[in-house]
Design an enzyme around this catalytic site. Structure first.
Site, short mmCIF file in Angstrom:
data_model
loop_
_atom_site.label_atom_id
_atom_site.label_comp_id
_atom_site.label_asym_id
_atom_site.label_seq_id
_atom_site.Cartn_x
_atom_site.Cartn_y
_atom_site.Cartn_z
NE ARG A 180 3.90 -4.12 11.12
CZ ARG A 180 3.37 -3.71 9.97
NH1 ARG A 180 4.00 -2.83 9.24
NH2 ARG A 180 2.23 -4.20 9.53
CE LYS B 152 -2.13 -1.15 3.76
NZ LYS B 152 -1.50 -2.47 3.95
CB THR B 153 3.57 2.38 2.24
OG1 THR B 153 2.74 2.23 3.39
CG2 THR B 153 4.42 3.62 2.39
CD GLN C 160 -1.56 -3.28 9.06
OE1 GLN C 160 -0.55 -2.83 9.57
NE2 GLN C 160 -1.65 -3.49 7.76
CG ASP D 67 0.49 4.96 4.22
OD1 ASP D 67 -0.33 4.03 4.11
OD2 ASP D 67 1.72 4.78 4.29
CD GLU D 68 -0.33 2.84 8.47
OE1 GLU D 68 -1.34 2.19 8.83
OE2 GLU D 68 0.80 2.35 8.36
#
Ligand code: ATP
Ligand code: MG
Length: 720
Positions: A603, A35-36, A251, A220-221
């Protein structure tokens, strides 16, 4: 520029998102699916291929670290710097706007940002001023109430007490707090967002200006935007600015701070014709890590649901280590880190994650003793250390005499004979005359105080005035140097001969170097010192250290969001710690904790260690604990248990019929053969245990007192 560079190493779905025409887009996808990466490539695509000017892009991310990384990645794709591109956190961007438009925002030009510690202190002082018992009205709860209202965009005037006296009082506190901030020119974190929103909402021309300036909004996020952040974005978007948001409902970990995952649905309603893209291939983790994470999160009910897969290798199993106590846990982690470094790996490729900040201390100690450089993100924050705040308070007061919080912090620090009673009389005067403490101080010194106290106060006022004059021609680091020397802070800490004093002196000197290397970006909007102070407040949420040094990364699970590491340790995996005690009884709280655990696991690129301690001393208390329920939610096939300590043979210690059951051992968090200490009986070894809960008993063979059965809950045994 090289278009293929932008499009290479993107899969079809990613490429579709990156090259889409200007239309509202929402990319909803699991961890590590790119995504990022899509967001970064989208920015480069818009600039390079669509010819959009960098200054027409606004990119929002979650941490300053992520923002810096994003800028770096866009620049390296484009092969040139993009200075006019606005990238930042919501708070950082709001701050930038308010500095530019302080007048329209109704703020003084030198307004100061306060962090949550300052805020809490302010509330405590407020209660004191109102002569209110802070056992009945808990400052933290008031703080939470105020911030929650602001996060929803609500001022006191919007609130109704619904006939509830408690609520009425809370609203009154909120109002009084606002008045104090207003008078002193203080802006807390939630206020930054709320003001920035009101700025646009109430200034149509200003909003129109920014709507013309920005053509694309990249977020983002997205799952973690709260109401006021979403409202701010929506206002800016209007009908012309094209939003492009990426996020993952699994998330969402900031519900407790007002984040609403529902914005994913709201977005599609607010921007009709939104194109939704799903990414399903994970590029970050081994298959084992990914399957474990998928299995864990499947226990949550409220999910959009996705199907993440990888074509990568299976990789190693997740290793679970049951430590004896928190020091053993730290030793274990340090040992594995040693191996990792000895094998020639980068320290920065290893991260140690924990649920709450206080856990870092023991880990830090272990790393320090082992001589392994590390860096703490969040938590032990440079700018939050007491001595740093002292020094900054001098700078703040020099910049703004009405800053009461700073005034109170340093009026008698270093000690200069100004007692609590003197300060109280200033407070009373300030209250009665509705003025700042600075003004109250000179009035009180002239009229009310005895000669000695008056002299002490006047010489403090003179000191600040002199510092202001002397600072006028100095650069930033010289001003900091002046502040720590003229105030005598540095000698004050030098006199403290212990290790603490030494560290404090070092930290103060480090502040001068921080001033030297500080790079202003808002030079047009504000003075260098003010920008530095704002920077200190904004950065205090993210650790400072020697950024250039290769070091192990320590952080909370929350601050690990969006990052990835080849080697990850998830430490303190114990029920009550993670999931956190206050969420265990609340199903939606538990689901949020599980999402946080999902964030932690995902992560990991290659190797994951999960550790827990059977007994832990935290916040000065010893507790026996159970392994986190989340460990049991990871299917056994992905897990390998390791326990390298010598296991004591049970037969040796419990010959009789009262053999302890494994379950009891695990439940009590103690082990046969474990060494303990009793206040009266001295040192001994556990031979046996039986019973459960309040009835659990252990048999201990004491070195001098012999063998005894003790009820665990009364015995107060210290595990050694
Ligand atoms: P998170 O949900 O944790 O924020 P994300 O969806 O933002 O994750 P990224 O951080 O963008 O994922 O990507 C995860 C990793 O996968 C990165 O190392 C990225 O470079 C890599 N990656 C993403 N897409 C591809 C691709 N098409 N080819 C190769 N590597 C990729
Ligand atoms: Mg990401």
């Amino acid at each position: 520029m090289d278009v293929t560079l932008i499009l290479e190493s993107l899969n079809d779905a990613q490429r579709k998102a990156v090259t889409a025409p200007a239309q509202p887009m929402l990319v909803i996808a699991g961890a590590g699916s790119g995504k990022t990466r899509v967001l970064v490539h989208r920015a480069a695509w818009l600039i390079d291929v669509e010819g959009v000017s960098p200054q027409s892009l606004l990119a929002v991310t979650f941490t300053n670290k992520a923002a810096a990384e994003m800028r770096g990645r866009i620049e390296s794709l484009l092969g040139m710097p993009v200075n006019h591109l606005w990238i930042g956190t919501f708070h950082g961007l709001a701050h930038r706007l308010l500095r530019r438009h302080w007048r329209e925002a109704g703020l003084p030009p030198n307004f100061q940002i306060i962090d949550s510690d300052d805020q809490l202190r302010l509330i405590k002082r407020l209660l004191k001023n109102l002569e209110i018992d802070d056992s009945r009205w808990v400052p933290r709860e008031i703080q939470y109430f105020i911030n929650a209202q602001k996060d929803e965009g609500l001022r006191p005037k919007h609130l109704d007490d619904d006939g509830d006296p408690n609520r009425r009082q809370m609203i009154a506190f909120y109002k009084a707090y606002e008045e104090i901030c207003e008078r002193a020119g203080l802006v807390d974190f939630a206020e930054l967002l709320l003001r920035a929103h009101e700025l646009w909402r109430d200034n149509a021309e200003l909003l129109a200006h920014y709507q013309r300036r920005f053509s694309h909004l990249l977020i983002d996020e997205f799952q973690d935007t709260n109401a006021i952040q979403y409202a701010w974005l929506r206002l800016l978007a209007g009908k012309t600015v094209v939003p492009f948001a990426v996020g993952d409902d699994d998330q969402s970990i900031y519900r407790w701070r007002g984040a609403r995952v529902e914005h994913i649905h709201q977005f599609q309603k607010d921007f009709p014709g939104t194109v939704v893209v799903k990414l399903e291939q994970n590029y970050r983790s081994t298959a084992t890590i990914l399957k474990a994470a998928n299995a864990l999160i499947a226990n949550n009910n409220a999910r959009i649901g996705k199907n993440l897969w990888t074509d990568g290798v299976d990789g190693e199993p997740i290793k679970v280590y049951a430590a004896y106590n928190e020091r053993d846990e730290a030793d274990f982690i340090v040992g594995r880190l040693r191996d990792w470094i000895d094998q020639g790996n980068l320290r920065a490729d290893a991260a140690v994650l924990y649920r709450s900040n206080a856990q870092s201390r023991v880990l830090e100690e272990g790393l320090m003793n082992a001589g392994i450089p590390y860096r703490v993100y969040g938590g032990l924050r440079f700018f939050e250390r007491a001595e740093i705040k002292d020094a900054l308070a001098y700078l703040r007061l020099v910049s703004n005499r009405d800053d009461d919080a700073s005034f109170e912090r340093i009026i008698n620090r270093p000690t200069r004979g100004i007692g609590a009673r003197t300060v109280e009389s200033m407070r009373a005067y300030a209250r009665a005359n509705n003025c700042s403490l600075w003004r109250a101080a000179s009035a009180v010194a002239n009229d009310e105080l005895n000669a000695r106290a008056a002299n002490a106060v006047l010489s403090f006022l003179n000191l600040i005035e002199k510092m202001a004059r002397d600072a006028a021609d100095l650069d930033l680091s010289q001003q900091i140097d002046l502040a720590i020397h003229a105030s005598d802070l540095i000698n004050f800490f030098r006199k403290d001969k212990g290790e603490k004093g030494e560290t404090r002196v070092e930290n103060l000197l480090e502040l001068v170097s921080a001033g030297k290397s500080f790079k202003p970006s808002l030079a047009d909007e504000m003075s260098l010192v003010d920008e530095f102070l704002s920077h200190a407040a904004l950065e205090s949420g993210e650790g400072q250290a020697d950024a250039w040094e290769d070091c192990v990364q320590l952080m909370t699970m929350h601050s690990a969001k969006g990052l990835e590491f080849p080697l990850v340790f998830m430490s303190g995996m114990e029920d009550g710690l993670f999931p956190h005690q206050r969420s265990i009884a609340d199903p939606s709280g538990l689901e949020e904790e599980r999402r946080l655990c999902y964030v932690g696991i995902t992560r990991t690129m290659q190797t994951l260690y999960v550790t827990y301690a059977e007994q832990r001393r935290l916040h000065g208390m010893d507790k026996l604990s159970h392994p986190s329920r989340f460990i049991a939610e990871i299917p056994g096939e992905f897990v390998e248990e390791i326990r390298p300590r010598v296991q004591v043979s049970r037969r040796l210690f419990s010959p009789g019929p009262r053999a302890a059951s494994k379950a009891t051992e695990a439940e009590l968090g103690i082990r046969l053969g474990q060494r303990v200490r009793h206040d009266k009986f001295g040192n001994g070894v556990i031979l046996n245990c039986e019973g459960q809960g309040a009835h659990a008993r252990v048999e201990v063979n004491f070195e001098t007192a012999g063998t005894k059965w003790l009820v665990l809950s009364y015995a107060n045994l210290d595990l050694m």
